[in-house]
Design an enzyme around this catalytic site. Structure first.
Site, PDB file in Angstrom:
ATOM      1  N   ASP A 216      44.449  47.663  36.696  1.00 10.41           N
ATOM      2  CA  ASP A 216      43.715  47.532  37.945  1.00 10.41           C
ATOM      3  C   ASP A 216      42.536  48.493  38.002  1.00 10.41           C
ATOM      4  O   ASP A 216      42.660  49.671  37.661  1.00 10.41           O
ATOM      5  CB  ASP A 216      44.674  47.812  39.105  1.00 10.41           C
ATOM      6  CG  ASP A 216      44.047  47.642  40.463  1.00 10.41           C
ATOM      7  OD1 ASP A 216      43.678  46.509  40.805  1.00 10.41           O
ATOM      8  OD2 ASP A 216      43.922  48.648  41.184  1.00 10.41           O
ATOM      9  N   GLU A 287      40.386  45.097  34.713  1.00 10.73           N
ATOM     10  CA  GLU A 287      39.591  44.589  35.834  1.00 10.73           C
ATOM     11  C   GLU A 287      38.477  45.576  36.133  1.00 10.73           C
ATOM     12  O   GLU A 287      38.726  46.777  36.277  1.00 10.73           O
ATOM     13  CB  GLU A 287      40.459  44.438  37.080  1.00 10.73           C
ATOM     14  CG  GLU A 287      39.668  44.016  38.312  1.00 10.73           C
ATOM     15  CD  GLU A 287      40.324  44.430  39.628  1.00 10.73           C
ATOM     16  OE1 GLU A 287      40.398  43.586  40.528  1.00 10.73           O
ATOM     17  OE2 GLU A 287      40.761  45.593  39.745  1.00 10.73           O
TER      18      GLU A 287
END
Length: 564
Positions: A216, A287
């Site tokens: 993330d 990401e």
């Protein structure tokens, strides 16, 4: 459950006959809370995923990505982790996850877990110890800094969620840094002990046989140790920043010192060294947002770093065909980069309400959805499909009283948050709560989604769901899509997107018209007699005499070299 795979294969270039699975993968991203509830609490769970694995496998995807299931106070619905090595009771038990992974593997699916390397929950034992004093063993595990002489925060850095990224901690008489919510303090990954700890948490899941880890917000791995202020934004043009509404002050800075630091690349190398111990089939996906997306993702996926990365440029583009063409063009110049194509996810407006709203209103909703699926499935680097895209789901309208997302609650009404893309998956049109649960869901079912439920679409040969299944099944039989290279035909005018894929000695011409009117264009002279249309997955485009490419509204076409 533990296994180690070893295969002698290398990255997917044109000459490589058997690239690793991730080089061209299509990954199904599901938001666990909203996928399928089996225990009657109105929240999706791991057993709900296992129950629906046949559905996922039938789509023709290669892997399933699970949103966070770890123990958490759920202030950010699982992205605030208080124990990286346990399953929150909301979602089940760790044995449920083990069963899911095995069941997925039996169906030819890989399993990818979500992971937050940048921050923890403030309830994590690491942070509780770190905040207790300035001289405890974990005192330097998070980003702490003294106030300025006037008592103000150490820098002008802002949280993505609005307001200062610094929060005062009276126990230490210092500020703590949080790139997102104040309950998500940032780890100090300049500290080698913290790096080793995070690698250990990742290894725990790799040891259990997990196939991949989605990392993330990797742009936030590091912040400037010299605590320099960000300058004001220099451009008044379109923002590359994700979400938060047009008036979020976060958009008013150039995030030079709190996002995308070059030193992050060494951390990616450490993570890759870890993953490679388990064999070349293990997968790390990063990401990245709020940075210069394509260069950052290309650097992040250079040899010896992450296997793949993705960004938000298409999500933020509002049907800008030029952004798609730019991605194809720029990735073609970076042969070592593996950048996955993404047009929607759990943090953004749904594809059909972002890019697809105008086509849907014009009666081209199904055609547009099929075209976007085909574009994503034929891109170099593979693609991510967010749950519900295969049904053509639109963004749900959520009233203020039903909002749950802390981002939306903080910035309402300028920004309503992410709840509109996170509503329950509609499985049965006529069932209570759409077949998602027997009890009231944590977010309301969007009534407009009933007509798009899985049971209705499975019975309709012309549905978006069946278009996705045809397209994703077809792409598996195309050797030119297995790794290799990609070349944009620059001569093609907008709204056309025309590109060639090449791999394993095969070449495939892909052409799409992203407009509401038929379009013709003559191929370049040296291309006119080279191609012949192949039976594609339901598109009507053709190459007419003289090399004239003819495409209907939101139509596509595929062609291979003549005689091949």
């Amino acid at each position: 459950m533990s296994e180690t795979r070893t295969k002698t294969r290398s990255r997917g270039h044109d000459a490589v006959a058997s690239p690793p699975w991730w080089a061209s993968a299509v990954v199904y991203q599901l938001y666990l809370r909203s996928f399928r509830d089996t225990n009657g609490d109105g929240i999706g769970d791991l057993n709900g995923v296992t129950e629906k694995l046949d559905y996922i496998a039938a789509l023709g995807v290669d892997a399933v990505w699970l949103s966070p299931f770890y123990k958490s106070p759920m202030k950010d619905f699982g992205y605030d982790i208080s124990d990286f090595r346990s399953v929150d009771p909301t979602f089940g038990e760790i044995a449920d996850l083990d069963r899911l992974v095995l069941a997925a593997r039996e169906r030819g699916l890989r399993t990818i877990v979500d992971f937050t390397p940048c921050h923890t929950s403030e309830e994590h034992p690491w942070f509780r110890e770190s905040r207790s004093s300035r001289d405890n063993p974990k005192a330097d595990w998070y980003v702490w800094a003294d106030a300025r002489r006037d008592g103000a925060p150490p820098t002008n850095w802002l949280s993505s969620f609005g307001g200062s990224a610094w929060d005062w901690e009276p126990r230490r008489s210092q500020y703590r840094y949080h790139a997102f919510l104040d309950c998500q303090p940032n780890l100090d990954l300049h500290n080698p002990e913290v790096v080793e700890a995070i690698l250990g948490e990742m290894a725990f899941w790799l040891d259990r046989g997990i196939d991949g880890i989605r990392l993330d917000a990797v742009q936030c791995l590091l912040s400037d140790p010299d605590l320099r202020d960000n300058p004001p934004i220099a451009s008044t043009g379109p923002s590359i920043l994700v979400g938060g509404g047009p008036n979020n002050p976060f958009r008013q800075q150039e995030h030079l010192f709190d996002r995308g630091l070059p030193a992050s690349m060494r951390l990616f190398e450490r993570m890759r060294e870890l993953a490679d111990r388990y064999g070349e089939d293990r997968f790390l996906l990063g990401e990245a947002s709020d940075v210069d997306s394509i260069p950052f993702c290309a650097d992040a996926t250079a040899p010896g770093r992450l296997h793949a990365a993705y960004h938000f440029d298409l999500i933020n583009s509002d049907l800008d065909v030029g952004v798609l063409r730019r991605q194809i063009r720029e990735t073609a110049t970076r042969p070592d980069a593996t950048i996955m194509t993404v047009a929607g996810n759990q943090d953004s407006t749904r594809l059909m309400s972002n890019w697809g709203l105008r086509p849907a209103r014009q009666g081209f909703g199904r055609a547009f959805a099929a075209a976007m699926c085909a574009i994503m499935a034929t891109q170099k680097g593979g693609a991510l499909v967010f749950q519900g895209e295969e049904l053509g789901l639109t963004e749900a309208e959520i009233g203020y009283d039903d909002l749950r997302d802390p981002w939306g609650l903080h910035l309402y009404p300028d920004f309503k948050g992410r709840d509109g893309c996170r509503t329950p998956m509609p499985w049965e049109a006529d069932a209570r709560y759409g077949g998602f649960s027997e009890e009231k869901p944590w977010l309301p079912l969007c009534e407009d989604h009933r007509a798009l439920a899985v049971d209705r679409q499975e019975a309709d040969p012309g549905s978006v769901l069946n278009a996705y299944r045809r397209i994703l099944a077809w792409r598996r039989g195309q050797p030119a899509l297995r790794g290799g290279t990609q070349r944009l035909l620059e001569e093609a005018p907008e709204p056309l997107v025309v590109y060639e894929r090449a791999a394993n000695g095969a070449r495939l011409l892909c052409a799409f018209n992203l407009s509401d009117r038929p379009f013709t264009w003559r191929l370049p002279e040296d291309e006119r007699d080279a191609w012949e249309v192949v039976d594609g997955p339901g598109f009507g485009g053709e190459i007419r005499e003289g090399g004239v490419l003819a495409l209907g509204a939101y139509d596509g076409m595929f062609a291979t070299l003549r005689g091949r």
